[in-house]
Structure formats: structure tokens, C-alpha cells
Design a protein around this motif. Structure first.
Motif, PDB file in Angstrom:
ATOM      1  N   TYR A 105      -0.342  10.971  11.694  1.00  0.00           N
ATOM      2  CA  TYR A 105       0.650  11.352  10.692  1.00  0.00           C
ATOM      3  C   TYR A 105       2.062  10.976  11.142  1.00  0.00           C
ATOM      4  O   TYR A 105       2.900  10.580  10.326  1.00  0.00           O
ATOM      5  CB  TYR A 105       0.559  12.850  10.394  1.00  0.00           C
ATOM      6  CG  TYR A 105      -0.466  13.189   9.340  1.00  0.00           C
ATOM      7  CD1 TYR A 105      -0.285  12.778   8.024  1.00  0.00           C
ATOM      8  CD2 TYR A 105      -1.616  13.915   9.646  1.00  0.00           C
ATOM      9  CE1 TYR A 105      -1.223  13.084   7.041  1.00  0.00           C
ATOM     10  CE2 TYR A 105      -2.551  14.226   8.671  1.00  0.00           C
ATOM     11  CZ  TYR A 105      -2.343  13.808   7.373  1.00  0.00           C
ATOM     12  OH  TYR A 105      -3.272  14.098   6.396  1.00  0.00           O
ATOM     13  N   ASP A 106       2.341  11.092  12.429  1.00  0.00           N
ATOM     14  CA  ASP A 106       3.651  10.681  12.931  1.00  0.00           C
ATOM     15  C   ASP A 106       3.869   9.189  12.725  1.00  0.00           C
ATOM     16  O   ASP A 106       4.938   8.745  12.287  1.00  0.00           O
ATOM     17  CB  ASP A 106       3.775  11.013  14.429  1.00  0.00           C
ATOM     18  CG  ASP A 106       4.172  12.461  14.677  1.00  0.00           C
ATOM     19  OD1 ASP A 106       4.410  13.177  13.692  1.00  0.00           O
ATOM     20  OD2 ASP A 106       4.227  12.865  15.845  1.00  0.00           O
ATOM     21  N   ILE A 107       2.856   8.398  13.067  1.00  0.00           N
ATOM     22  CA  ILE A 107       2.965   6.948  12.931  1.00  0.00           C
ATOM     23  C   ILE A 107       3.124   6.562  11.468  1.00  0.00           C
ATOM     24  O   ILE A 107       3.976   5.736  11.116  1.00  0.00           O
ATOM     25  CB  ILE A 107       1.738   6.251  13.539  1.00  0.00           C
ATOM     26  CG1 ILE A 107       1.718   6.459  15.062  1.00  0.00           C
ATOM     27  CG2 ILE A 107       1.751   4.755  13.219  1.00  0.00           C
ATOM     28  CD1 ILE A 107       0.469   5.920  15.739  1.00  0.00           C
ATOM     29  N   SER A 108       2.306   7.148  10.598  1.00  0.00           N
ATOM     30  CA  SER A 108       2.395   6.808   9.175  1.00  0.00           C
ATOM     31  C   SER A 108       3.741   7.235   8.587  1.00  0.00           C
ATOM     32  O   SER A 108       4.241   6.603   7.659  1.00  0.00           O
ATOM     33  CB  SER A 108       1.252   7.446   8.391  1.00  0.00           C
ATOM     34  OG  SER A 108       1.352   8.855   8.389  1.00  0.00           O
ATOM     35  N   ALA A 109       4.338   8.285   9.158  1.00  0.00           N
ATOM     36  CA  ALA A 109       5.626   8.764   8.652  1.00  0.00           C
ATOM     37  C   ALA A 109       6.742   7.760   8.895  1.00  0.00           C
ATOM     38  O   ALA A 109       7.753   7.755   8.186  1.00  0.00           O
ATOM     39  CB  ALA A 109       5.980  10.104   9.302  1.00  0.00           C
ATOM     40  N   THR A 110       6.574   6.900   9.907  1.00  0.00           N
ATOM     41  CA  THR A 110       7.616   5.905  10.186  1.00  0.00           C
ATOM     42  C   THR A 110       7.759   4.906   9.045  1.00  0.00           C
ATOM     43  O   THR A 110       8.784   4.232   8.931  1.00  0.00           O
ATOM     44  CB  THR A 110       7.309   5.134  11.485  1.00  0.00           C
ATOM     45  OG1 THR A 110       6.077   4.405  11.335  1.00  0.00           O
ATOM     46  CG2 THR A 110       7.186   6.082  12.663  1.00  0.00           C
ATOM     47  N   ALA A 111       6.743   4.798   8.206  1.00  0.00           N
ATOM     48  CA  ALA A 111       6.816   3.882   7.067  1.00  0.00           C
ATOM     49  C   ALA A 111       7.786   4.400   6.012  1.00  0.00           C
ATOM     50  O   ALA A 111       8.303   3.627   5.209  1.00  0.00           O
ATOM     51  CB  ALA A 111       5.432   3.703   6.451  1.00  0.00           C
ATOM     52  N   LYS A 112       8.026   5.713   6.007  1.00  0.00           N
ATOM     53  CA  LYS A 112       8.897   6.342   5.021  1.00  0.00           C
ATOM     54  C   LYS A 112       8.488   5.920   3.612  1.00  0.00           C
ATOM     55  O   LYS A 112       9.311   5.508   2.787  1.00  0.00           O
ATOM     56  CB  LYS A 112      10.362   5.977   5.284  1.00  0.00           C
ATOM     57  CG  LYS A 112      10.861   6.427   6.646  1.00  0.00           C
ATOM     58  CD  LYS A 112      12.309   6.045   6.858  1.00  0.00           C
ATOM     59  CE  LYS A 112      12.781   6.493   8.226  1.00  0.00           C
ATOM     60  NZ  LYS A 112      14.198   6.108   8.487  1.00  0.00           N
ATOM     61  N   MET A 116       1.986   5.605   1.354  1.00  0.00           N
ATOM     62  CA  MET A 116       1.302   5.657   2.644  1.00  0.00           C
ATOM     63  C   MET A 116       0.933   7.094   2.991  1.00  0.00           C
ATOM     64  O   MET A 116      -0.209   7.383   3.385  1.00  0.00           O
ATOM     65  CB  MET A 116       2.183   5.062   3.738  1.00  0.00           C
ATOM     66  CG  MET A 116       1.651   5.271   5.151  1.00  0.00           C
ATOM     67  SD  MET A 116       0.094   4.397   5.468  1.00  0.00           S
ATOM     68  CE  MET A 116       0.729   2.778   5.901  1.00  0.00           C
ATOM     69  N   ASP A 117       1.882   8.013   2.841  1.00  0.00           N
ATOM     70  CA  ASP A 117       1.613   9.427   3.136  1.00  0.00           C
ATOM     71  C   ASP A 117       0.453   9.947   2.302  1.00  0.00           C
ATOM     72  O   ASP A 117      -0.452  10.611   2.813  1.00  0.00           O
ATOM     73  CB  ASP A 117       2.860  10.274   2.854  1.00  0.00           C
ATOM     74  CG  ASP A 117       4.008   9.965   3.792  1.00  0.00           C
ATOM     75  OD1 ASP A 117       3.747   9.408   4.875  1.00  0.00           O
ATOM     76  OD2 ASP A 117       5.158  10.278   3.446  1.00  0.00           O
ATOM     77  N   ARG A 118       0.483   9.635   1.010  1.00  0.00           N
ATOM     78  CA  ARG A 118      -0.544  10.129   0.097  1.00  0.00           C
ATOM     79  C   ARG A 118      -1.914   9.530   0.414  1.00  0.00           C
ATOM     80  O   ARG A 118      -2.934  10.224   0.393  1.00  0.00           O
ATOM     81  CB  ARG A 118      -0.149   9.792  -1.342  1.00  0.00           C
ATOM     82  CG  ARG A 118      -1.102  10.342  -2.404  1.00  0.00           C
ATOM     83  CD  ARG A 118      -0.546  10.158  -3.800  1.00  0.00           C
ATOM     84  NE  ARG A 118      -0.322   8.769  -4.129  1.00  0.00           N
ATOM     85  CZ  ARG A 118       0.870   8.193  -4.235  1.00  0.00           C
ATOM     86  NH1 ARG A 118       1.960   8.922  -4.015  1.00  0.00           N
ATOM     87  NH2 ARG A 118       0.993   6.926  -4.547  1.00  0.00           N
ATOM     88  N   THR A 119      -1.936   8.226   0.730  1.00  0.00           N
ATOM     89  CA  THR A 119      -3.210   7.553   0.987  1.00  0.00           C
ATOM     90  C   THR A 119      -3.851   8.046   2.279  1.00  0.00           C
ATOM     91  O   THR A 119      -5.069   8.262   2.332  1.00  0.00           O
ATOM     92  CB  THR A 119      -3.005   6.028   1.063  1.00  0.00           C
ATOM     93  OG1 THR A 119      -2.343   5.573  -0.129  1.00  0.00           O
ATOM     94  CG2 THR A 119      -4.335   5.307   1.180  1.00  0.00           C
ATOM     95  N   VAL A 120      -3.045   8.230   3.319  1.00  0.00           N
ATOM     96  CA  VAL A 120      -3.578   8.749   4.583  1.00  0.00           C
ATOM     97  C   VAL A 120      -4.147  10.150   4.378  1.00  0.00           C
ATOM     98  O   VAL A 120      -5.248  10.469   4.847  1.00  0.00           O
ATOM     99  CB  VAL A 120      -2.484   8.767   5.675  1.00  0.00           C
ATOM    100  CG1 VAL A 120      -2.957   9.547   6.903  1.00  0.00           C
ATOM    101  CG2 VAL A 120      -2.108   7.345   6.085  1.00  0.00           C
ATOM    102  N   SER A 121      -3.411  10.999   3.664  1.00  0.00           N
ATOM    103  CA  SER A 121      -3.885  12.360   3.409  1.00  0.00           C
ATOM    104  C   SER A 121      -5.161  12.352   2.578  1.00  0.00           C
ATOM    105  O   SER A 121      -6.104  13.108   2.856  1.00  0.00           O
ATOM    106  CB  SER A 121      -2.804  13.170   2.693  1.00  0.00           C
ATOM    107  OG  SER A 121      -1.702  13.412   3.549  1.00  0.00           O
ATOM    108  N   ASN A 122      -5.205  11.499   1.554  1.00  0.00           N
ATOM    109  CA  ASN A 122      -6.403  11.417   0.715  1.00  0.00           C
ATOM    110  C   ASN A 122      -7.615  10.967   1.517  1.00  0.00           C
ATOM    111  O   ASN A 122      -8.738  11.451   1.305  1.00  0.00           O
ATOM    112  CB  ASN A 122      -6.171  10.459  -0.456  1.00  0.00           C
ATOM    113  CG  ASN A 122      -5.309  11.063  -1.543  1.00  0.00           C
ATOM    114  OD1 ASN A 122      -5.124  12.277  -1.588  1.00  0.00           O
ATOM    115  ND2 ASN A 122      -4.772  10.229  -2.409  1.00  0.00           N
ATOM    116  N   TYR A 123      -7.401  10.037   2.448  1.00  0.00           N
ATOM    117  CA  TYR A 123      -8.503   9.537   3.282  1.00  0.00           C
ATOM    118  C   TYR A 123      -9.134  10.688   4.057  1.00  0.00           C
ATOM    119  O   TYR A 123     -10.356  10.853   4.067  1.00  0.00           O
ATOM    120  CB  TYR A 123      -7.989   8.466   4.240  1.00  0.00           C
ATOM    121  CG  TYR A 123      -9.051   7.935   5.177  1.00  0.00           C
ATOM    122  CD1 TYR A 123      -9.846   6.853   4.815  1.00  0.00           C
ATOM    123  CD2 TYR A 123      -9.265   8.516   6.429  1.00  0.00           C
ATOM    124  CE1 TYR A 123     -10.825   6.365   5.662  1.00  0.00           C
ATOM    125  CE2 TYR A 123     -10.248   8.042   7.275  1.00  0.00           C
ATOM    126  CZ  TYR A 123     -11.015   6.962   6.893  1.00  0.00           C
ATOM    127  OH  TYR A 123     -11.996   6.495   7.741  1.00  0.00           O
TER     128      TYR A 123
END
Length: 221
Positions: A105-112, A116-123
Motif C-alpha cells: 500500500y505504501d508503494i502504490s500510494a507513491t503513484a498518487k 491504482m489505490d482502488r484497483t489494489v484494494s479491489n484485488y
């Protein structure tokens, strides 16, 4: 203050490429005190939590590790009670996976990037849902009215949705993808950097990788 607070304020500062001295000055405290907060040596007051939330434009719940959404506030405090039925191995595995999830989640957050946030969480949510429903349905007497998707199709549907989420994440993280996010492509990672960024959980992260690859190496092609 919990351990997540120290980790998150350090991450947010480094995400903005701020030095401790600069962040401390703008937050109105000494560099030494900010260093203690980031290392978890000292606890801060509620007024400082609010000040940091305003400074980095995130919610207090995000700073305290209560949500992965920077702008979402939870209405209820999550319950974190130790399980009385899990054995030691299960508890260790749960903590290992939890450490890896925090890093992801930290790494994906760097995308801002909200997608991306929604897709990672949905996965992750779909994966957890699929396993939970499989376990729940192991007893045919358990009432199926907890779910709205028919039992005959939930596994196939969730598998397809999980695969689509992963394909979307690959598309956003691959330089050849149509939805490539340059912000996440500039992130530099290495075992050394992970150990520096996550000193308390780096060993757990490496353990997850080793265990996963050990499992994969046993697959017969």
C-alpha cells in the motif's frame, strides 16, 4: 501513539523529498523531536497529529493506520483482538502477510492515483472474499443469504475479476502499458532500501518472498 504513525509520517515526508529539518521547521518543532516521532521513541499529542494531517493533506485516520485511503475517515474503531483459536504458525503468517500488505500500500500510494489505490484494494478484497466464501460454504447447512452472487458462479466471477485487477495493475506499472504511471516508475527499491524504510518489518517482508518462491519452485511445469 501506534507504530503505524511513526512509519507513515516518515513515508509522507520522504514522499515529498523533504529533509527532517525542513519538515520540522514547517511543522513548528525541532528536528530532534521530529526524529523521535519518526522513530517512535516519543509520543506526540493530538494537536500535532492534526497539524501533520493538515500539512500533508491526509486524514488523521490515515496517519494512525486506520485506513489506507488518505481522505477517508472510519466511523468506527477497528477491533484488533488476538485470536484465541489460531495456532502460533497461523498468527505468524498473518503478521507476515500484514507487513507485506503495508509495504504494497505504501508503494502504490507513491503513484498518487485513485485508480491504482482502488484497483489494489479491489484485488485484495476480492481474493479475501473468494477464500472466505469457500470456507463459509464448506458446510452446506450454512445459510447462503449472506451473499447475493449465486454460489454456482461466485468462484469463476471473482477469479476473473481478480485477474482483471492484476492486469490493470500491470498496465499501470509497466512502461509499455497504455496506463503507465510515471510517478510509480521512478520509485527506487532494493533490499537495502526496504530494510532502511521498514526496519521493524523488513525481515518479515523477505520471509514472505522466500516462502512464496519456495512454494512456486515446487510447482511442476
Amino acid at each position: 501513539m501506534n507504530r503505524d504513525f511513526a512509519r507513515i509520517i516518515t513515508f509522507l515526508r520522504k514522499e515529498r523529498n523533504l529533509s527532517q529539518k525542513q519538515a520540522a521547521q514547517e511543522l513548528g518543532i525541532s528536528q530532534a523531536l521530529l526524529s523521535h516521532y519518526e522513530k517512535g521513541i516519543r509520543q506526540c499529542g493530538l494537536d500535532f497529529v492534526v497539524r501533520v494531517a493538515d500539512y500533508y493533506n491526509v486524514s488523521c485516520d490515515y496517519l494512525l493506520g486506520r485506513t489506507v485511503d488518505r481522505e477517508y475517515d472510519l466511523s468506527e474503531k477497528p477491533q484488533e483482538t488476538e485470536s484465541k483459536i489460531q495456532n502460533a504458525a497461523q498468527i505468524v503468517s498473518r503478521r507476515l502477510i500484514g507487513s507485506m500488505l503495508r509495504v504494497i500500500y505504501d508503494i502504490s500510494a507513491t503513484a498518487k492515483n485513485r485508480r491504482m489505490d482502488r484497483t489494489v484494494s479491489n484485488y485484495f478484497m476480492l481474493s479475501v472474499y473468494r477464500i472466505f466464501r469457500c470456507l463459509y460454504s464448506s458446510n452446506s447447512n450454512n445459510p447462503d443469504d449472506l451473499f447475493t452472487i449465486p454460489k454456482s458462479i461466485y468462484s469463476g466471477y471473482s477469479s476473473s475479476a481478480i485477474s482483471k485487477c492484476f492486469a490493470d495493475i500491470e498496465n499501470m506499472t509497466s512502461s509499455e502499458g497504455e496506463s503507465y504511471l510515471k510517478t510509480i516508475g521512478t520509485l527506487e527499491l532494493s533490499p537495502e532500501k526496504l530494510a532502511e524504510e521498514y526496519p521493524d518489518s523488513a525481515g518479515e517482508i523477505f520471509n514472505v518472498i522466500r516462502q512464496a518462491e519456495n512454494t512456486l519452485s515446487k510447482i511442476k511445469y
